[in-house]
Design a protein around this motif. Structure first.
Motif, PDB file in Angstrom:
ATOM      1  N   PRO A   1       3.796  16.773  59.313  1.00  0.00           N
ATOM      2  CA  PRO A   1       2.946  17.964  59.164  1.00  0.00           C
ATOM      3  C   PRO A   1       3.643  19.248  59.610  1.00  0.00           C
ATOM      4  N   GLU A   2       4.691  19.144  60.361  1.00  0.00           N
ATOM      5  CA  GLU A   2       5.390  20.326  60.857  1.00  0.00           C
ATOM      6  C   GLU A   2       6.550  20.740  59.963  1.00  0.00           C
ATOM      7  N   ALA A   3       6.834  19.946  58.945  1.00  0.00           N
ATOM      8  CA  ALA A   3       7.943  20.279  58.048  1.00  0.00           C
ATOM      9  C   ALA A   3       7.522  21.386  57.093  1.00  0.00           C
ATOM     10  N   THR A   4       8.428  22.301  56.784  1.00  0.00           N
ATOM     11  CA  THR A   4       8.178  23.395  55.836  1.00  0.00           C
ATOM     12  C   THR A   4       9.248  23.388  54.762  1.00  0.00           C
ATOM     13  N   LYS A   5       8.844  23.868  53.623  1.00  0.00           N
ATOM     14  CA  LYS A   5       9.768  23.908  52.495  1.00  0.00           C
ATOM     15  C   LYS A   5      10.861  24.934  52.760  1.00  0.00           C
ATOM     16  N   PRO A   6      12.123  24.591  52.613  1.00  0.00           N
ATOM     17  CA  PRO A   6      13.217  25.554  52.831  1.00  0.00           C
ATOM     18  C   PRO A   6      13.090  26.755  51.905  1.00  0.00           C
ATOM     19  N   GLU A   7      13.459  27.942  52.431  1.00  0.00           N
ATOM     20  CA  GLU A   7      13.328  29.174  51.645  1.00  0.00           C
ATOM     21  C   GLU A   7      14.210  29.163  50.410  1.00  0.00           C
ATOM     22  N   ASP A   8      15.346  28.473  50.480  1.00  0.00           N
ATOM     23  CA  ASP A   8      16.258  28.467  49.342  1.00  0.00           C
ATOM     24  C   ASP A   8      16.011  27.297  48.399  1.00  0.00           C
ATOM     25  N   TRP A   9      14.850  26.625  48.580  1.00  0.00           N
ATOM     26  CA  TRP A   9      14.563  25.474  47.701  1.00  0.00           C
ATOM     27  C   TRP A   9      14.174  25.976  46.325  1.00  0.00           C
ATOM     28  N   ASP A  10      14.815  25.483  45.296  1.00  0.00           N
ATOM     29  CA  ASP A  10      14.542  25.856  43.916  1.00  0.00           C
ATOM     30  C   ASP A  10      13.943  24.649  43.221  1.00  0.00           C
ATOM     31  N   ASP A  11      12.610  24.749  42.858  1.00  0.00           N
ATOM     32  CA  ASP A  11      11.942  23.602  42.250  1.00  0.00           C
ATOM     33  C   ASP A  11      12.591  23.198  40.944  1.00  0.00           C
ATOM     34  N   GLU A  12      13.045  24.203  40.184  1.00  0.00           N
ATOM     35  CA  GLU A  12      13.651  23.872  38.903  1.00  0.00           C
ATOM     36  C   GLU A  12      14.981  23.156  39.087  1.00  0.00           C
ATOM     37  N   MET A  13      15.747  23.587  40.099  1.00  0.00           N
ATOM     38  CA  MET A  13      17.066  22.989  40.333  1.00  0.00           C
ATOM     39  C   MET A  13      16.976  21.746  41.215  1.00  0.00           C
ATOM     40  N   ASP A  14      16.125  21.820  42.243  1.00  0.00           N
ATOM     41  CA  ASP A  14      16.099  20.755  43.237  1.00  0.00           C
ATOM     42  C   ASP A  14      14.957  19.772  43.044  1.00  0.00           C
ATOM     43  N   GLY A  15      14.050  20.043  42.147  1.00  0.00           N
ATOM     44  CA  GLY A  15      12.902  19.180  41.947  1.00  0.00           C
ATOM     45  C   GLY A  15      11.769  19.564  42.879  1.00  0.00           C
TER      46      GLY A  15
END
Length: 409
Positions: free
Chosen positions: A244-258
């Protein structure tokens, strides 16, 4: 002194006979013992010696294995009539001295009937009994007691530990007409019992009834699940949950990284597999015991002790590291002479052996220390010689003065 003839003495009104006695007191022992010439095996030679440490250099002589990694096969027959063990005690005694601190090898004797072919004696030659110590590594340090019964060699069902030091020890086996036995080392009983119980001479007296079967309704479970116990409604929980404490990284790209998913962590609410509590089984009947019946193949033998006629004794063994000394071989129907040999061992021979060995060890340690000191002194002297070849302070001063003088010129 060597005696090889049968003689009898009166002991508390009982006739006691010595059938064989060998103490290797003279070099004539070679005429009394025959070396096997059995083909296919490289047989080692015995030498006549008291060894490296002893009480009496002449009296304590025996025969010693002299070649490493060899089989040995040497035997001697009784000079007069054989020992018929019917209704008699059988006493077999001899001494063993593993002064080489044996790593692997036998130290036992074999007793034979009158048919022994001494010139062809080998490991497969039938014998009446085999007795004595056997050592091989840290795992095998035992006394063998093996009887031949109906052409089968039967080992004792017990573990008897042998001596594993470098000194002389007397091993004795006594078999009595009441079908009992005892094993002694240096006069102390280390095992005793009943022949039928401690060897598999006979089939068991009883066997499991082949017709008997455990009843189908026989309940042998002492505890059962409590039928009243129910699994709590909130018991089922996943073992892992998203952090529950994990957050999505700011540089995460859904199109590139899923599509991003938080990592999994252990669920603190997870309780594992549910099992009902155990209660006493009201129908428990205890373990089912298979009933037994008399064994139809069992037939008692009141003469298990009887070895028939005995005519010879021999050393038929293998040694990796040679150096074992055998001595004081005795076969009789009474323990009187055996007890006298033990008394002499404990009173005279063993203390003298230990004293001489301790003196030798002290001398070796003294010599070792002297060699180490001499080596150290030699190294110190060598270091001094090396240091003397290096430039000294006076040499440096002289060099400086020469430099100044040359500059002024």
């Amino acid at each position: 002194m060597y005696r090889f003839v049968i003689f009898a003495v009166a002991l508390y009104g009982v006739s006691a006979t010595v059938y064989f006695k060998e103490d290797f007191a003279d070099d004539g022992w070679k005429s009394r013992w025959i070396q096997s010439k059995h083909s296919g095996k490289e047989l080692g030679e015995f030498k006549w010696t008291a060894g490296k440490f002893y009480g009496d250099a002449e009296k304590d002589k025996g025969i010693q294995t002299s070649e490493d990694a060899r089989f040995y096969a040497l035997s001697s027959k009784f000079a007069d009539s054989p020992l018929n063990t019917k209704d008699k005690d059988l006493v077999v005694q001899f001494s063993v001295k593993h002064e080489q601190n044996i790593d692997c090898g036998g130290g036992y004797v074999k007793v034979f009937d009158c048919d022994l072919d001494q010139a062809d004696m080998h490991g497969e030659t039938p014998y009446k009994l085999m007795f004595g110590p056997d050592i091989c590594g840290p795992g095998t340090k035992k006394v063998h007691v093996i009887f031949n019964y109906k052409e089968k060699n039967l080992l004792i069902n017990k573990e008897i530990r042998c001596k594993d030091d470098v000194y002389t020890h007397l091993y004795r086996l006594v078999v009595k007409p009441d079908n009992t036995y005892k094993v002694l080392i240096d006069g102390e009983v280390v095992e005793k019992g009943d022949l039928e119980s401690d060897w598999s001479f006979l089939p068991p007296k009883t066997i499991k009834d082949p017709e008997a079967k455990k009843p189908e309704d026989w309940d042998d479970k002492p505890k059962i699940d409590d039928p009243e116990d129910k699994k709590p409604d909130d018991w089922e929980q996943p073992e892992f949950i998203p952090d529950p404490e994990a957050t999505k990284p700011e540089d995460w790209d859904d199109e590139m990284d899923g599509e991003w998913e938080p990592p999994q962590i252990n669920n603190p609410a997870y309780k594992g597999e549910w099992k009902p509590k155990q209660i006493e089984n009201p129908n428990y009947k205890g373990p089912w015991v298979h009933p037994e019946i008399p064994n139809p193949e069992y037939k008692p033998d009141t003469e298990l002790y009887h070895r028939g006629e005995i005519c010879a004794v021999g050393f038929d063994l293998w040694q990796v590291k040679s150096g074992t000394i055998f001595d004081n071989v005795l076969i009789a129907d009474n323990e009187k002479e055996a007890d006298e040999a033990v008394e002499d061992l404990l009173k005279n021979r063993l203390p003298a052996e230990k004293k001489m060995k301790e003196e030798q060890d002290a001398e070796e340690e003294k010599n070792r220390k002297a060699e180490e000191d001499a080596k150290k002194d030699e190294e110190d002297e060598s270091k001094k010689d090396d240091d003397s070849s290096l430039p000294t302070d006076d040499d440096d001063v002289e060099d400086d003065e020469n430099k100044v003088e040359h500059t002024e010129l």
